[in-house]
Design an enzyme around this catalytic site. Structure first.
Site, PDB file in Angstrom:
ATOM      1  N   LYS A  52       0.828  -1.214   0.000  1.00 45.45           N
ATOM      2  CA  LYS A  52       0.000   0.000   0.000  1.00 45.45           C
ATOM      3  C   LYS A  52       0.863   1.266   0.000  1.00 45.45           C
ATOM      4  CE  LYS A  52      -1.807   1.605   4.025  1.00 45.45           C
ATOM      5  NZ  LYS A  52      -1.533   3.033   4.209  1.00 45.45           N
ATOM      6  N   ASN A  53       1.873   1.294   0.869  1.00 42.78           N
ATOM      7  CA  ASN A  53       2.618   2.541   1.033  1.00 42.78           C
ATOM      8  C   ASN A  53       3.568   2.821  -0.125  1.00 42.78           C
ATOM      9  OD1 ASN A  53       1.235   2.983   3.342  1.00 42.78           O
ATOM     10  ND2 ASN A  53       2.923   2.516   4.747  1.00 42.78           N
TER      11      ASN A  53
ATOM     12  N   ARG B 143      -4.832  10.484   4.056  1.00 40.90           N
ATOM     13  CA  ARG B 143      -3.854  11.553   4.169  1.00 40.90           C
ATOM     14  C   ARG B 143      -2.788  11.500   3.079  1.00 40.90           C
ATOM     15  NH1 ARG B 143      -1.051  13.368   7.904  1.00 40.90           N
ATOM     16  NH2 ARG B 143      -2.898  13.414   9.161  1.00 40.90           N
TER      17      ARG B 143
ATOM     18  N   CYS C  16      -3.719  12.804  13.184  1.00 45.76           N
ATOM     19  CA  CYS C  16      -4.569  11.607  13.207  1.00 45.76           C
ATOM     20  C   CYS C  16      -4.314  10.867  14.511  1.00 45.76           C
ATOM     21  CB  CYS C  16      -4.317  10.733  11.988  1.00 45.76           C
ATOM     22  SG  CYS C  16      -2.802   9.804  12.098  1.00 45.76           S
TER      23      CYS C  16
ATOM     24  N   ARG D  73       1.468  14.616  12.813  1.00 45.87           N
ATOM     25  CA  ARG D  73       1.734  14.416  11.383  1.00 45.87           C
ATOM     26  C   ARG D  73       1.933  15.728  10.613  1.00 45.87           C
ATOM     27  NH1 ARG D  73      -0.549   8.701   9.688  1.00 45.87           N
ATOM     28  NH2 ARG D  73       1.375   8.888   8.538  1.00 45.87           N
ATOM     29  N   PRO D  74       3.011  16.447  10.972  1.00 49.46           N
ATOM     30  CA  PRO D  74       3.279  17.727  10.303  1.00 49.46           C
ATOM     31  C   PRO D  74       3.727  17.557   8.849  1.00 49.46           C
ATOM     32  CG  PRO D  74       5.090  17.129  11.755  1.00 49.46           C
ATOM     33  CD  PRO D  74       4.025  16.086  11.961  1.00 49.46           C
TER      34      PRO D  74
ATOM     35  N   ASP E 286       5.838  20.181   7.564  1.00 57.73           N
ATOM     36  CA  ASP E 286       6.784  21.289   7.415  1.00 57.73           C
ATOM     37  C   ASP E 286       7.949  20.949   6.481  1.00 57.73           C
ATOM     38  OD1 ASP E 286       7.305  19.530   9.765  1.00 57.73           O
ATOM     39  OD2 ASP E 286       9.169  20.669   9.886  1.00 57.73           O
TER      40      ASP E 286
ATOM     41  N   ASP F 237       5.315   0.690  11.996  1.00 62.87           N
ATOM     42  CA  ASP F 237       4.062   0.087  11.528  1.00 62.87           C
ATOM     43  C   ASP F 237       3.927  -1.379  11.942  1.00 62.87           C
ATOM     44  OD1 ASP F 237       3.397   2.482  10.465  1.00 62.87           O
ATOM     45  OD2 ASP F 237       3.642   1.923   8.361  1.00 62.87           O
TER      46      ASP F 237
ATOM     47  N   ILE G 168       8.960   6.990  16.688  1.00 64.16           N
ATOM     48  CA  ILE G 168       8.591   7.767  15.492  1.00 64.16           C
ATOM     49  C   ILE G 168       7.350   8.622  15.740  1.00 64.16           C
ATOM     50  CG2 ILE G 168       7.949   7.650  13.025  1.00 64.16           C
ATOM     51  CD1 ILE G 168      10.772   6.628  13.506  1.00 64.16           C
TER      52      ILE G 168
ATOM     53  N   ARG H 164      -8.525  -0.374   5.060  1.00 66.90           N
ATOM     54  CA  ARG H 164      -7.623   0.582   4.413  1.00 66.90           C
ATOM     55  C   ARG H 164      -6.318  -0.088   4.014  1.00 66.90           C
ATOM     56  NH1 ARG H 164      -5.590   4.395   7.998  1.00 66.90           N
ATOM     57  NH2 ARG H 164      -4.268   4.666   6.213  1.00 66.90           N
TER      58      ARG H 164
END
Ligand code: UD1
Length: 431
Positions: free
Chosen positions: A22-23, A100, A124, A129-130, A132, A314, A336, A407
């Site tokens: 997925k990622n 996202r 979330c 979850r920035p 920048d 994860d 993380i 998901r």
């Protein structure tokens, strides 16, 4: 909302076919926006996150056609994406809030079409979850960025320009976005402290096939020489290391034996080492990983999540579930995300013995047995951890809010049923 019902206590035996990652699929789907020509992506997992991203691309103006196909022994889907001329350069709130990773349209649309409006995804369940790093890097490449009404509005006059950029954290998302922006920028971009996850190497391989010039794949320094144009390609997505790691834990926890077909052990070195330390046997074959925990005692082993090649965040929740039924104590440290222990209160409702220290560490003391209970999913990986706990618990476990699992885990009940689990989905309409 659908629920998953599990009656625990059955060891799992057989083969689990690991799906496409997925990622990797999410940034790679967005990379197709970098060319006017069609690209075909194979081995895409059948997941709601892919559907959500496809809907966003369709509203941008991408023509998408798909088919199911058998690949490497199991059923997969492939899609062809073609964006000859976008009709919108906006990623609206309703799409981004659902998924996202919609933010992966930022780099491609800005570099190719000079303008993009992206709803900011916000935080979330697992953290703030920035973005920048994504935004400051694009500014260093000459973009003008404004935040207005919850949207990032980014413009560039002619072309993004190559820049020397150092990330303050090795962000996966920022590495993908800036890679995709830099491939069509003018001049050379160097990213220092880039993320090294296998998903990034797969994106780089796809971009290079499209004609991009990138050096340093698999390292933390990426050098990208911008080109004028990219062309369409066919690309097969790598298999999902997190899905493979999750089922590896299922084999160990249930004291069964699972063959994880198409799993790549190179992407899972630390998690497999941890499994070996707990006492499970891990065997590598040319196209699979076999995890065998029959007749072995599991022993608690510490986990410390870190950027790749460190232990993946994860897989933290799933391994914590394992430590709940291993002998002795295990220290689990989440390095993380600032809020990734939401599964702990739910595991404790099933009888787990866990003490949280501060916001980043937890001591898990193994118990003889967990007991089934109704539990609530809080995020994708936490949900799988609760399913794992249910598989070894005495009695019935009901996992609520299954949309999290949909998901990221393709046909989860079918895969578990095929290896002997007593698991079923209770559809909202059945309740
Ligand atoms: C991706 C994965 C997610 C995984 C995470 C870490 C996808 C779709 N999601 O998320 O499943 O948990 O990698 O392996 O691939 N950070 C900043 N500023 C930024 C961006 C990130 O400070 O602009 C920080 C984050 O707060 C976090 C760390 O960097 O502490 C890692 O985040 P990042 O790698 O960006 O995660 P995602 O790409 O969002």
């Amino acid at each position: 909302m659908d629920k998953i019902k599990i009656i625990g206590g059955k060891p799992l035996f057989g083969k689990v076919y690991i799906s496409g990652a997925k990622n990797t699929a999410l940034p790679i789907i967005c990379a197709t926006l970098l060319s006017d020509e069609p690209s075909t992506l194979r081995n895409l997992p059948i997941l709601s996150d892919i559907k959500s991203l496809n809907l966003l691309l369709e509203q941008i103006g991408t023509e998408i056609s798909g088919k199911q196909e058998e690949l490497n022994g199991h059923n997969t889907q492939s899609f062809t994406y073609h964006t000859p001329q976008p009709k919108s350069l906006v990623a609206p709130y309703d799409y981004v809030r659902k998924m996202r990773a919609s933010y992966y349209v930022l780099g491609p649309l800005l570099t190719k079409y000079k303008h993009v409006e992206l709803s900011l995804p916000g935080g979330c369940a697992i953290g703030a979850r920035p973005m920048d790093i994504h935004l400051s890097s694009l500014e260093q490449m000459g973009a003008h960025i404004e935040i207005k009404n919850g949207y990032v509005i980014a413009d560039v006059e002619e072309r993004l320009k190559g820049a020397n950029i150092t990330f303050h954290s090795a962000s996966v998302g920022a590495t993908c976005n800036i890679l995709m922006a830099a491939v069509l920028a003018q001049g050379t971009t160097v990213i220092e402290n880039a993320a090294r996850e296998p998903e990034i190497a797969d994106l780089i391989s796809m971009l290079c096939k499209m004609g991009a010039k990138i050096e340093g794949a698999d390292t933390s320094t990426l050098t990208i020489h911008g080109v004028d144009k990219l062309h369409g390609v066919t690309h097969e997505i790598i298999n999902d290391r997190i899905e493979a790691g999750s089922y590896a834990v299922a084999a160990a926890m249930t004291h069964g034996r699972l063959e994880l077909v198409n799993a790549n052990p190179d992407h899972l070195q630390l998690p497999l080492d941890i499994l070996r330390k707990t006492g499970a046997k891990v065997e590598i074959t040319p196209n699979s990983i076999i995890v065998d925990a029959q007749n072995c005692e599991l022993v608690g082993t510490d986990i410390y999540t870190d950027y790749y090649p460190g232990f993946p965040t994860d897989l933290q929740a799933q391994f914590m579930a394992l430590m709940c039924v291993a002998k002795g104590a295990a220290m689990v440290t989440e390095n993380i995300w600032e809020n990734r222990f939401m599964h702990i209160p739910e595991l404790m409702r099933m009888g787990a013995n866990i003490n949280v220290h501060g916001h980043a560490s937890a001591i898990v003391r193994g118990v003889e047995k967990l007991s089934g209970a109704p539990v609530m999913s809080t995020d994708l990986r936490a949900s799988f951890a609760l399913v794992l706990a249910g598989l070894v618990a005495e009695g019935e476990t009901i996992v609520n809010r299954v949309y999290h699992l949909d998901r990221g885990y393709e046909t989860l009940e079918e895969k578990f049923k095929a290896v002997g689990a007593d698991i079923e989905r209770i559809k909202e309409s059945d309740v």
